[in-house]
Every structure is written in C-alpha cells, then in structure tokens.
Design a protein around this motif. Structure first.
Motif, mmCIF file in Angstrom:
data_model
loop_
_atom_site.group_PDB
_atom_site.id
_atom_site.type_symbol
_atom_site.label_atom_id
_atom_site.label_comp_id
_atom_site.label_asym_id
_atom_site.label_seq_id
_atom_site.Cartn_x
_atom_site.Cartn_y
_atom_site.Cartn_z
ATOM 1 N N ALA A 49 0.843 -1.203 0.000
ATOM 2 C CA ALA A 49 0.000 0.000 0.000
ATOM 3 C C ALA A 49 0.877 1.251 0.000
ATOM 4 O O ALA A 49 0.627 2.208 -0.735
ATOM 5 N N GLN A 50 1.931 1.200 0.801
ATOM 6 C CA GLN A 50 2.837 2.355 0.902
ATOM 7 C C GLN A 50 3.421 2.704 -0.472
ATOM 8 O O GLN A 50 3.439 3.872 -0.869
ATOM 9 N N ASP A 51 3.861 1.684 -1.206
ATOM 10 C CA ASP A 51 4.443 1.919 -2.537
ATOM 11 C C ASP A 51 3.411 2.443 -3.526
ATOM 12 O O ASP A 51 3.661 3.392 -4.267
ATOM 13 N N ILE A 52 2.239 1.799 -3.540
ATOM 14 C CA ILE A 52 1.200 2.188 -4.488
ATOM 15 C C ILE A 52 0.811 3.656 -4.265
ATOM 16 O O ILE A 52 0.687 4.439 -5.200
ATOM 17 N N ILE A 53 0.647 4.025 -3.003
ATOM 18 C CA ILE A 53 0.223 5.392 -2.666
ATOM 19 C C ILE A 53 1.292 6.403 -3.094
ATOM 20 O O ILE A 53 0.984 7.422 -3.715
ATOM 21 N N GLN A 54 2.533 6.076 -2.809
ATOM 22 C CA GLN A 54 3.621 6.993 -3.164
ATOM 23 C C GLN A 54 3.713 7.166 -4.685
ATOM 24 O O GLN A 54 3.835 8.280 -5.186
ATOM 25 N N GLU A 55 3.635 6.057 -5.410
ATOM 26 C CA GLU A 55 3.712 6.132 -6.876
ATOM 27 C C GLU A 55 2.553 6.957 -7.426
ATOM 28 O O GLU A 55 2.720 7.759 -8.344
ATOM 29 N N THR A 56 1.366 6.754 -6.860
ATOM 30 C CA THR A 56 0.195 7.494 -7.344
ATOM 31 C C THR A 56 0.368 8.992 -7.115
ATOM 32 O O THR A 56 0.075 9.803 -8.000
ATOM 33 N N LEU A 57 0.862 9.363 -5.945
ATOM 34 C CA LEU A 57 1.031 10.790 -5.662
ATOM 35 C C LEU A 57 2.086 11.413 -6.580
ATOM 36 O O LEU A 57 1.949 12.560 -6.987
ATOM 37 N N ILE A 58 3.112 10.640 -6.924
ATOM 38 C CA ILE A 58 4.136 11.167 -7.840
ATOM 39 C C ILE A 58 3.526 11.372 -9.233
ATOM 40 O O ILE A 58 3.771 12.385 -9.889
ATOM 41 N N THR A 59 2.685 10.433 -9.664
ATOM 42 C CA THR A 59 2.026 10.594 -10.967
ATOM 43 C C THR A 59 1.134 11.834 -10.978
ATOM 44 O O THR A 59 1.148 12.619 -11.929
ATOM 45 N N ILE A 60 0.369 12.012 -9.897
ATOM 46 C CA ILE A 60 -0.523 13.189 -9.833
ATOM 47 C C ILE A 60 0.327 14.466 -9.892
ATOM 48 O O ILE A 60 0.011 15.413 -10.610
ATOM 49 N N TYR A 61 1.428 14.460 -9.152
ATOM 50 C CA TYR A 61 2.326 15.618 -9.146
ATOM 51 C C TYR A 61 2.840 15.909 -10.555
ATOM 52 O O TYR A 61 2.780 17.044 -11.033
ATOM 53 N N ASN A 62 3.311 14.862 -11.234
ATOM 54 C CA ASN A 62 3.844 15.056 -12.587
ATOM 55 C C ASN A 62 2.782 15.571 -13.543
ATOM 56 O O ASN A 62 3.039 16.454 -14.357
#
Lengths: 193, 244
Positions: A49-62
């Motif tokens: 969950a930690q990885d998925i959430i972090q990756e998602t937030l980076i995508t939203i940021y980009n």
C-alpha cells in the motif's frame, strides 16, 4: 474539460505542486487509510500500500506540473480510483489467477472515472517516453539534457563546443529520433488513437 | 518524416517560422495525417523533456519530502495495527502504569520535568545512497540513547547533506539530551521557519529545551504558540497547566 467546474479539492493538487508538507500530510491523514484498507482486503500488505500510494502521488504531481491538472471531482474519489487500479494492475502482473474486483467500492463518479483515465494515459505515456529516451544515443541524451536544463541555446552550444546553428538543428533531430522510436513502439497505437 | 520535417516542427514550436511558412505548416497539419500525428508526438515529447530536465530539482525535492512523510505515516500506522494484538497481561501493566501516572499528575507536587515529556520514539532514518553506514550508526545510537555517538554521526551526515531536516531534527534532540542547548535551539529555530514536516515538532522541542533548563517563562511563551492543529498540542496544553 473547460466547461466543467473545478472542485474545491483542487487545493490538494496545488499543495502537492508546491511541495507543501502540511497538505501532503493531510492527504495521508484523510485519504490514505481507505486505500490501505482496500489493498489489505485484496491480498496486499501495508508495504505494498505504501508503494502504491507513493507512486500514485508522484504521478498526480507530474501530471499537475506538466498538464495543469484540474480536479473536477473530489480528491478522495480520484485518488482512490487511481490507487485501486494501480494495485489491480500490480496483482495482474504477479498473479496468474483471475483478479476479482470488489465492485461495491468502484467509484460511481463519472468525473472521477474520466480524470483517472486521463491520468492513467498520462502515466503510460511517461513510461513509454522514459523507456525510449534511454534508447537514444549518448550524444542526443546529453544534448537534450543540456538544452532543457540550460534553456539558452547559445549557452548550450558553448557548453558542448558546437555552433549555435548546429545545436539547434541537432535538438530537433534528436527529438525527431525520439518521435520515431515512440511511434515505432507497439504501445504507440494504444496511447494515440 | 525526414530531418527537414523535424526542423520545421522545432521552428513552429519556437515560433521562429516566417508568416508564410507558418501558414503552410498549418495547412499541412490538416492535409497530411502522418505529418500531423508525428507533430502531436513531437510536441508531447517536447513538454515531457521540459518537465523531466527543467524541473528535475523540484521533482526530486517533492519525492524526498513525500518519502519522509510516507515513512513517518506508515511507522505510526503499523504501530496502531500492532496494538490490536496486545497480550492481555500487558493490559494489567498498562493499567497500573496509567494509575501510577494519574497519581503523580493528580498530586502535582513538583515542577514538571523534561523527562516527563520527552518521549522520543525509536527513529528509522531514510537511507540515501552512499551514506548507509553513517545513517545506521546515527539510528542505532539514537535508539539506544547513546546521544554522544548519535551527535557525532549526525554531524557527519550533515556535512554531506547540510539541509536535511530529518538529521537536523534528531541532532537537535540529541543535543538537548546532552545539555548542548545553544546548538539544539539553533537547529530548532532553523526547522521552525522551514517547510519540512518537522517545523511544528521543532517548536515543541524548543519548549522542552527551555523546560530542561528550568526556564519556565520562556517555555510558557513557546508553548502558547503551539496551535491546535499541531500534533503536540495536547501535550503542550498539559505542560502549560502544570507550569501555571
């Protein structure tokens, strides 16, 4: 998108863009528990969950940075949908057996679905672009890096020891080469139809 | 597409084409589908490269910050989950401890001390590239309360990464423990006015530093600046009551 009203939760997108620690913390406090629950209930662990959430937030940021992302639905719905899809894709990759989707928690918000589709497309393009960039020759990679970092073509030419005209021409040919690599990729038609 | 087409793309994007060339270009976008498709991809790549390299530093800063917040969040999250599997006999101990604490709080017979309020959890630092050994040393020394060793390790880490808020924060705590107040407060003041997740925590530790020095007046002034949203608000209020 222009005719749709921007949701008040746009503040979370702006906060991410500004790298505002309070907003990022608020996203974790408010929206993350639901995602953790979902992933745990669907064969995942807290670490996944930690990885998925972090990756998602980076995508939203980009996407916000590059495409001026405008939220037309609650952040919760959009964020949850993205994390959920990412997790299901992850399961598909590692599991040969069929993945069952808990339909009850699927979002009913059309705007959220549409926005999540756009973000997924954006992410897929980014991945493809990054892969293809790696396939370029060193000379092109260095020139493009310098061009976009330094901005002034005169300085780029000076730093690489070439003439201004050559640097300019080379820049367009390198992006041209990259365009060809992207268009030749099997994923191209999926992403640009 | 040939080389000349890509040079045209660049000219169109950078608005360096003459008016006539521009019109020709736009007409060709309509009449030549392959040309149009290639241009769309070229444009996308241009924006992608711009974001990738021009904003690289901002992206790295965002990812680092996100990583710190995520790590801190999941550390507390797993602690809460573990609470569910608490053994029954532990409840008895916890209850006795709570009773004992209640007794002391009720019989407010002495001034509050730094030790009553300074309960730092075990820390788990983010490892960055080449500094793995130093990070481990800092972490272990801090967690085993060997603050002298922790202070030295954090110094070494800060020499490489002088603006790292996480190192600054834990070095400050180590320094309070070692009664090196001036150094600790210097770091906490920097953190307080910074943008990291430690900026509110820094205020709380500034108050604790004053408490340890028995400078109660300064402590009260600082405690009063801790707002309701801060994680340590309740603790701050509790301490304020005891200092009254």
């Amino acid at each position: 998108m222009a005719d749709k009203k921007i949701h008040e939760d746009q503040k979370y997108i702006e906060g991410l863009l500004q790298n505002n620690s309070f907003i990022i913390q608020a996203v974790y406090d408010k929206f993350v528990p639901k995602v953790i629950n979902y992933i745990k209930q669907n064969s995942g662990s807290e670490a996944s969950a930690q990885d998925i959430i972090q990756e998602t937030l980076i995508t939203i940021y980009n996407q916000a940075k590059e495409k001026n992302l405008q939220l037309t639905c609650p952040f919760d719905a959009y964020f949850f949908l993205l994390c959920k899809r990412k997790w299901l894709n992850e399961l598909k990759k590692t599991n040969s057996k069929e993945v069952t989707i808990n339909e009850a928690v699927l979002s009913k918000d059309d705007n959220a679905l549409e926005l999540a589709d756009e973000t997924e497309l954006f992410e897929d393009k980014q991945q493809l672009f990054n892969q293809m960039f790696q396939q370029l020759g060193t000379a092109c990679k260095d020139l493009l890096k310098a061009t976009f970092k330094i901005k002034s073509m005169e300085e780029v030419a000076k730093s690489l020891g070439v003439t201004y005209a050559y640097a300019r021409k080379k820049k367009s040919l390198c992006i041209g080469k990259l365009t060809e690599l992207v268009q030749a990729s099997p994923k191209y038609n999926q992403l640009y139809n | 597409m040939n080389d000349q087409d890509y040079i045209l793309f660049e000219g169109y994007i950078s608005k360096t084409l003459a008016v006539e060339e521009r019109v020709d270009f736009e007409n060709r976008l309509i009449s030549d589908e392959a040309f149009n498709q290639a241009f769309i991809t070229y444009k996308d790549l241009n924006v992608f490269l711009e974001q990738k390299f021009e904003n690289e530093n901002a992206s790295i800063a965002f990812k680092d910050n996100l990583d710190t917040i995520s790590k801190a969040y999941f550390k507390t999250e797993s602690k809460t989950t573990k609470g569910v599997h608490f053994a029954p006999w532990k409840y008895a101990i916890a209850a006795s401890v709570a009773l004992l604490m209640g007794y002391f709080l009720f019989n407010n017979f002495s001034d509050p001390s730094y030790n009553d309020f300074s309960n730092h959890d075990s820390i788990s630092l983010i490892e960055r590239g080449t500094q793995v050994t130093a990070v481990k040393t800092a972490e272990t020394s801090f967690n085993t309360k060997d603050y002298i060793a922790a202070d030295i390790a954090f110094d070494a880490l800060l020499q490489i990464d002088s603006t790292n808020a996480e190192y600054q924060f834990y070095k400050a705590i180590a320094n309070i423990e070692l009664d090196k107040f001036e150094e600790a407060e210097g770091l906490l003041h920097i953190l307080k006015s910074g943008q990291s997740i430690f900026n509110q925590k820094a205020v709380w530790y500034l108050a604790l530093s004053k408490l340890k020095q028995k400078d109660y007046e300064a402590c009260i002034v600082i405690l009063n600046t801790i707002t309701e949203e801060a994680e340590d608000y309740k603790q701050a209020q509790k301490l304020l009551k005891k200092l009254d």
